[in-house]
Design a protein around this motif. Structure first.
Motif, short mmCIF file in Angstrom:
data_model
loop_
_atom_site.label_atom_id
_atom_site.label_comp_id
_atom_site.label_asym_id
_atom_site.label_seq_id
_atom_site.Cartn_x
_atom_site.Cartn_y
_atom_site.Cartn_z
N MET A 195 1.15 -1.37 0.12
CA MET A 195 -0.27 -0.25 0.06
C MET A 195 0.68 1.41 -0.03
O MET A 195 0.47 2.07 0.17
N ALA A 196 2.37 1.20 0.39
CA ALA A 196 3.61 2.29 0.19
C ALA A 196 2.84 3.03 -0.15
O ALA A 196 3.01 4.16 -1.42
N SER A 197 3.34 2.22 -1.86
CA SER A 197 3.95 2.82 -3.07
C SER A 197 2.09 3.80 -3.26
O SER A 197 2.26 4.85 -4.59
N ARG A 198 0.71 3.88 -3.34
CA ARG A 198 -0.74 3.75 -4.22
C ARG A 198 -0.27 5.68 -4.09
O ARG A 198 -0.43 6.21 -5.05
N VAL A 199 0.26 6.27 -2.92
CA VAL A 199 0.12 7.77 -2.81
C VAL A 199 1.17 8.08 -3.66
O VAL A 199 0.67 9.26 -4.27
N LEU A 200 2.41 7.32 -3.65
CA LEU A 200 3.59 7.98 -4.31
C LEU A 200 3.22 7.91 -6.01
O LEU A 200 3.69 9.02 -6.32
N PHE A 201 2.76 6.64 -5.96
CA PHE A 201 2.55 6.81 -8.54
C PHE A 201 1.44 8.13 -7.59
O PHE A 201 0.83 8.71 -8.91
N THR A 202 -0.14 8.35 -6.92
CA THR A 202 -1.63 9.17 -7.22
C THR A 202 -0.10 10.68 -7.32
O THR A 202 -0.79 11.26 -8.18
N THR A 203 0.96 10.63 -6.43
CA THR A 203 1.44 11.75 -6.37
C THR A 203 2.01 11.92 -8.09
O THR A 203 2.29 13.55 -8.62
N LEU A 204 1.93 11.36 -9.07
CA LEU A 204 2.78 11.13 -10.10
C LEU A 204 2.45 11.17 -10.90
O LEU A 204 2.59 12.33 -12.14
N ASN A 205 0.91 10.79 -11.23
CA ASN A 205 0.21 11.10 -11.75
C ASN A 205 -0.17 12.33 -12.41
O ASN A 205 -0.72 13.26 -12.91
N ASN A 206 -0.40 12.85 -10.52
CA ASN A 206 -2.07 14.32 -10.46
C ASN A 206 -0.61 15.49 -11.21
O ASN A 206 -1.88 16.39 -10.94
N THR A 207 0.36 15.34 -10.40
CA THR A 207 1.32 16.72 -9.88
C THR A 207 1.29 17.70 -10.96
O THR A 207 0.95 17.21 -12.28
N LYS A 208 0.62 18.80 -10.80
CA LYS A 208 1.05 19.77 -12.76
C LYS A 208 2.12 20.25 -12.80
O LYS A 208 2.89 21.25 -13.26
N ASN A 209 3.61 19.76 -11.91
CA ASN A 209 4.62 20.51 -11.83
C ASN A 209 5.49 19.04 -12.71
O ASN A 209 5.55 18.11 -12.31
N LYS A 210 5.71 19.87 -14.62
CA LYS A 210 6.51 18.74 -15.08
C LYS A 210 7.26 18.06 -14.30
O LYS A 210 8.11 16.61 -13.98
N THR A 211 8.28 18.75 -14.18
CA THR A 211 9.68 18.57 -13.64
C THR A 211 9.09 17.85 -11.91
O THR A 211 10.37 17.20 -12.12
N LEU A 212 8.46 18.48 -11.11
CA LEU A 212 8.70 17.15 -10.22
C LEU A 212 8.39 15.91 -10.73
O LEU A 212 9.15 14.52 -10.11
N THR A 213 7.09 15.52 -11.61
CA THR A 213 7.20 14.48 -12.24
C THR A 213 8.55 13.70 -12.46
O THR A 213 8.31 11.99 -12.18
N ALA A 214 9.43 13.72 -12.99
CA ALA A 214 10.64 13.69 -13.77
C ALA A 214 11.05 13.12 -12.41
O ALA A 214 12.07 12.08 -11.87
N LEU A 246 2.97 6.73 6.53
CA LEU A 246 2.21 6.53 5.25
C LEU A 246 1.96 7.52 5.89
O LEU A 246 1.26 7.96 4.89
N THR A 247 0.88 7.61 6.35
CA THR A 247 -0.34 8.41 6.38
C THR A 247 -0.25 10.33 6.63
O THR A 247 -0.85 10.85 5.62
N TYR A 248 1.14 10.18 6.90
CA TYR A 248 1.54 11.67 6.92
C TYR A 248 2.34 11.77 5.79
O TYR A 248 1.72 13.01 4.81
N ASN A 249 2.76 10.52 4.79
CA ASN A 249 3.55 10.94 3.19
C ASN A 249 1.84 11.06 2.34
O ASN A 249 2.41 11.54 1.43
N ASP A 250 0.99 10.53 3.08
CA ASP A 250 -0.66 10.99 2.45
C ASP A 250 -0.85 12.27 1.85
O ASP A 250 -1.01 12.81 1.01
N LEU A 251 -0.77 13.09 3.28
CA LEU A 251 -0.97 14.39 3.28
C LEU A 251 0.34 14.94 3.00
O LEU A 251 -0.08 15.91 2.35
N MET A 252 1.22 14.74 2.69
CA MET A 252 2.56 15.71 2.38
C MET A 252 2.15 15.46 0.71
O MET A 252 2.65 16.92 -0.32
#
Length: 507
Positions: free
Chosen positions: A1-20, A178-184
């Protein structure tokens, strides 16, 4: 489950550089990118995996398995669900999960959390909330609360996420990072990067030790805002934690921010730290080579390429694409040609994505004739090129305003439908050629082109306007064309009226 939010971050972020940059981070962590070995899959797994179309149900496969008198174990279905999720086949994963929960097999709170997450992805947030409300109190655990929180994070809902966090705190569920990572990740996705360090601070105040992802998200938040001092402070703190093993991806993220900022010495320092941790990871070498290409350092690129070849068992097509792209970026076309020859002599399957890097490079430098000659040479020695190869050349000619050649090359691409069913031509190239045909082309050429184009693109107003212009210029009646336009449910607009007014000028 730990990967779920991090992949959400990758897919949803508006910052293209951040995604890379986050791709660097996640790609270096094998545990979050692995999928089961096909050789280890049981027969049921293979049968379900064979149902590719999400419009087809996998429930009959499970029912048939039972009908054949074969047992289904909980761990088998959990493994199948995990594999389907890793492949983003969420609809089928949810089907298997629902079948599992209704079959009388043991269904734990972890299984409920997975189903909740899948419901949120497939059926939407409201359905996920309803599912959570329907759970018995004993099933509302830290995992199911975390899954609901992840649904809110995925939707970018700050107030709802904070409310769940508050409830989880009251229930004593905030004991892991994990939950704090979700919020970040939520703050990162919604552009509130300044809030990320506050969450890290709150974790430590509450006695929760940040994990490597906690630190990486915070490092990223500082880097994205150009606060390099604090970025380095968090990096040093991360490195001092006994329970965290530093990896090349973290140093690569820091180095990339310095590369983008033009702080060359700092960038090189952290690229060296990155290299110390790469070991035999080919992806790490790819990122190092790309970073040195951005710094214009050909020597380091070549050194790392040689090192990659000596340290890693083999070089994939992707590795060659990275090195070729880096050489092309710096205008090292002679070296790029040699590297392409090296790849061609060793490749088992001719992947046109590799030479396409060189073709694009030539076209970007205005050397489109050389690009076409290279493609023709490859075709003579190999096989029919994929449509995208000809589309690249066509775009090169378009950019040099040689529309005759652009038209001819693009026709080659469109005529190769069987070679690449999934290829979609660029709209800008289509528009330019249609406009040129309308103004300059023969009726037969325009008709043939539109006929080919309609195999890939639905009929649209732009196609009809090009045909109308060609018809009118060549004195051909347009009534039949206008009827076809109506048949395709394309109404006349102001532009259509302007095109038709050309008849009066020509009469």
């Amino acid at each position: 489950m730990a990967s779920r939010v991090l992949f959400t971050t990758l897919n949803n972020t508006k910052n293209k550089t951040l995604t890379a940059d986050w791709l660097v981070t996640l790609a270096s962590t094998r545990a979050y990118c692995s999928t089961p070995n096909p050789e280890n899959r049981n027969n049921l797994h293979s049968r379900i995996n064979a149902v590719r179309d999400p419009n087809f149900s996998v429930a009959p496969v499970l029912q048939q398995w039972v009908k054949e008198g074969k047992d289904i174990k909980q761990f088998q279905l959990q493994r199948i669900i995990r594999d389907l999720r890793s492949r983003r086949r969420y609809t089928h994963a949810l089907e298997v999960s629902k079948w599992m929960s209704s079959s009388g097999l043991e269904f734990s709170s972890s299984d409920s959390a997975v189903q909740l997450d899948l419901i949120g992805r497939v059926d939407g947030l409201s359905a996920a909330e309803n599912f959570f409300s329907s759970l018995k109190d004993q099933d509302k655990t830290v995992k199911t609360y975390g899954a609901l929180l992840n649904c809110y994070v995925r939707e970018g809902l700050i107030d709802e996420s904070l409310a769940i966090m508050k409830k989880m705190k009251e229930m004593g569920f905030l004991s892991s990072p994990l939950t704090y990572n979700d919020l970040m990740c939520l703050y990162t996705n919604t552009g509130r990067l300044e809030k990320v360090p506050d969450v890290l601070f709150e974790m430590k105040v509450n006695g929760v030790s940040p994990d490597k992802f906690s630190y990486k998200i915070c490092i990223n938040s500082y880097g994205a805002r150009g606060d390099y001092n604090n970025m380095e402070n968090v990096l040093r703190e991360m490195g001092s934690q006994w329970h965290i093993q530093m990896d090349w991806g973290t140093y690569s993220v820091v180095a990339n921010y310095y590369v983008k900022a033009g702080l060359k010495e700092k960038a090189i320092h952290y690229l060296k730290e990155c290299e110390k941790n790469v070991s035999k990871d080919a992806l790490g070498y790819d990122h190092l080579i790309s970073s040195y290409a951005h710094l214009g350092n050909t020597y380091e690129m070549k050194r790392l390429w040689d090192l990659q070849k000596s340290k890693c068992k083999k070089q994939t097509n992707q590795n060659y694409i990275v090195m070729l792209g880096s050489l092309v970026k710096l205008g090292e076309f002679e070296e790029a040609e040699k590297l392409l020859d090296e790849w061609e002599s060793s490749c088992k399957t001719y992947d046109f994505r590799v030479p396409n890097v060189l073709l694009i490079g030539y076209c970007q430098k205005g050397l489109v004739e050389k690009a076409e000659a290279k493609l023709q040479d490859i075709i003579k020695r190999r096989k029919i090129a994929i449509p995208n190869c000809w589309s690249i050349i066509a775009t090169g000619y378009m950019n040099k305003n040689n529309m005759d050649k652009a038209f001819e090359c693009f026709k080659e691409a469109l005529a190769m439908e069987a070679e690449n069913q999934g290829w979609r031509p660029k709209e800008s190239l289509i528009s330019s050629i249609l406009s040129w045909l309308g103004e300059n082309g023969e009726v037969e050429d325009a008709e043939a082109f539109v006929k080919l184009l309609r195999i890939k693109v639905p009929a649209n107003r732009e196609m009809y306007h090009a045909l109308l212009k060609a018809y009118i210029r060549n004195g051909k009646e347009v009534e039949g064309l206008l009827e076809s336009m109506k048949g395709d449910e394309i109404d006349e607009d102001e532009e259509t009226i302007k095109v038709l007014s050309l008849r009066d000028r020509n009469s």
